[in-house]
Design a protein around this motif. Structure first.
Motif, PDB file in Angstrom:
ATOM      1  N   GLU A   1      -6.133   1.325  -2.617  1.00 60.74           N
ATOM      2  CA  GLU A   1      -6.418   2.693  -2.191  1.00 60.74           C
ATOM      3  C   GLU A   1      -5.294   3.276  -1.337  1.00 60.74           C
ATOM      4  OE1 GLU A   1     -10.293   2.598  -0.385  1.00 60.74           O
ATOM      5  OE2 GLU A   1     -11.146   1.548  -2.119  1.00 60.74           O
ATOM      6  N   ARG A   2      -4.183   2.516  -1.238  1.00 65.18           N
ATOM      7  CA  ARG A   2      -2.988   2.968  -0.525  1.00 65.18           C
ATOM      8  C   ARG A   2      -3.278   3.305   0.938  1.00 65.18           C
ATOM      9  NH1 ARG A   2       1.199   3.669  -3.923  1.00 65.18           N
ATOM     10  NH2 ARG A   2       0.786   3.909  -6.160  1.00 65.18           N
TER      11      ARG A   2
ATOM     12  N   ALA B   1       0.826  -1.206   0.000  1.00 66.29           N
ATOM     13  CA  ALA B   1       0.000   0.000   0.000  1.00 66.29           C
ATOM     14  C   ALA B   1       0.865   1.263   0.000  1.00 66.29           C
ATOM     15  CB  ALA B   1      -0.934  -0.005   1.206  1.00 66.29           C
ATOM     16  N   LEU B   2       2.039   1.173   0.603  1.00 65.88           N
ATOM     17  CA  LEU B   2       2.944   2.327   0.666  1.00 65.88           C
ATOM     18  C   LEU B   2       3.786   2.480  -0.596  1.00 65.88           C
ATOM     19  CD1 LEU B   2       4.327   2.043   4.326  1.00 65.88           C
ATOM     20  CD2 LEU B   2       2.916   3.909   3.416  1.00 65.88           C
ATOM     21  N   ARG B   3       4.253   1.357  -1.146  1.00 70.26           N
ATOM     22  CA  ARG B   3       5.281   1.398  -2.190  1.00 70.26           C
ATOM     23  C   ARG B   3       4.811   0.950  -3.563  1.00 70.26           C
ATOM     24  NH1 ARG B   3      10.046  -1.830   1.124  1.00 70.26           N
ATOM     25  NH2 ARG B   3      10.358  -0.312   2.813  1.00 70.26           N
TER      26      ARG B   3
ATOM     27  N   VAL C   1      -5.211  -2.149  -0.253  1.00 70.20           N
ATOM     28  CA  VAL C   1      -3.928  -2.005  -0.950  1.00 70.20           C
ATOM     29  C   VAL C   1      -4.069  -1.036  -2.115  1.00 70.20           C
ATOM     30  CG1 VAL C   1      -2.200  -3.190  -2.359  1.00 70.20           C
ATOM     31  CG2 VAL C   1      -3.053  -4.270  -0.268  1.00 70.20           C
TER      32      VAL C   1
ATOM     33  N   PRO D   1      -2.146   1.755   4.172  1.00 77.13           N
ATOM     34  CA  PRO D   1      -1.249   0.736   4.731  1.00 77.13           C
ATOM     35  C   PRO D   1      -1.740   0.082   6.021  1.00 77.13           C
ATOM     36  CG  PRO D   1      -0.311   2.938   4.939  1.00 77.13           C
ATOM     37  CD  PRO D   1      -1.496   3.063   4.039  1.00 77.13           C
TER      38      PRO D   1
END
Length: 256
Positions: A214-215, A116-118, A212, A217
């Motif tokens: 929609e980012r 979700a972050l990367r 994931v 985390p």
């Protein structure tokens, strides 16, 4: 001017290091065929002789294998996974299924958070593709081919792991592929023919997918962990009811 043997070795080491980095970064995965010599030379900007020296170095390091008529591919980084002590333990003591689910919760929870972050746009295209394939297979009626469903389920989770861009995490999960398929198969075989459980698992997959994509985390990690814990609890309930819990290890022969 003719290159000396030492110069060829130096060039080979440089080329090998560049390809090795692709393996370490997870760009080239275990079992994956390397591109053709022409493609590799173009991508790396090297001569064919330099490439061949590099591949020779990588074979010496045990990182690639070459099969006559097929070409070169990335070797298993963890040895023969079918013959590891862990596989022996799992095959002979099925209670380790629950230990494996604990490990899955730890690794896949962090994978989802990092994805979700990367995750890149390309990663999300692959995640969506794997998710859509899994959903399509689940909505075609009764579960007739648990092995296929298990592979599609596992591919969805692995796509999320790839999006974590943590090579150690990716390689760790890849090294556990056969064990992970075992736990996924156990879930499919024992839970998907039960309507209530299937609806629950479908909702959990959707929750993980959207978190994931929609980012988000924190939500992604929670969704992944909750999903694995739910599988663990449901399988334990089946055992406590005195019903026979079918094990994935009974069906592993021939799986890759």
């Amino acid at each position: 001017m003719v290159e000396s043997a030492s110069e060829r070795r130096q060039v080979g080491d440089v080329v090998a290091d560049r390809i090795e980095k692709l393996i370490a970064d997870g760009v080239l995965k275990m079992g994956q065929m390397l591109p053709s010599e022409r493609q590799q030379c173009e991508k790396l900007g090297i001569s064919r002789s330099a490439l061949r020296e590099g591949l020779k170095v990588l074979r010496g390091r045990g990182l690639i294998k070459t099969s006559q008529g097929r070409g070169s591919y990335v070797a298993s980084l963890m040895g023969n996974r079918d013959e590891t002590p862990m596989m022996h333990l799992f095959n002979n003591h099925p209670r380790t299924l629950f230990d494996l689910l604990e490990v899955r919760a730890l690794l896949e929870g962090e994978s989802a958070r990092l994805a979700a972050l990367r995750g890149t746009d390309a990663d999300f295209v692959l995640i969506q593709r794997r998710y859509d394939e899994m959903v399509a297979a689940h909505t075609t009626g009764p579960v007739r081919d648990p092995e296929t469903l298990a592979h599609l389920d596992h591919a969805f989770h692995l796509a999320i792991c790839d999006a974590s861009h943590n090579p150690v995490l990716v390689h760790t999960l890849q090294s556990l592929t056969k064990l992970l398929l075992s736990s996924v198969f156990a879930s499919v075989q024992n839970l998907y023919h039960r309507p209530t459980h299937k609806r629950q698992l479908d909702r959990q997959h959707a929750r993980l997918y959207h978190a994931v994509m929609e980012r988000l985390p924190t939500q992604a990690k929670r969704a992944a962990v909750d999903h694995i814990h739910s599988i663990r609890d449901n399988l334990r309930d089946i055992e406590s009811e005195g019903q026979r819990l079918e094990r994935a290890t009974m069906r592993l022969e021939g799986w890759q």
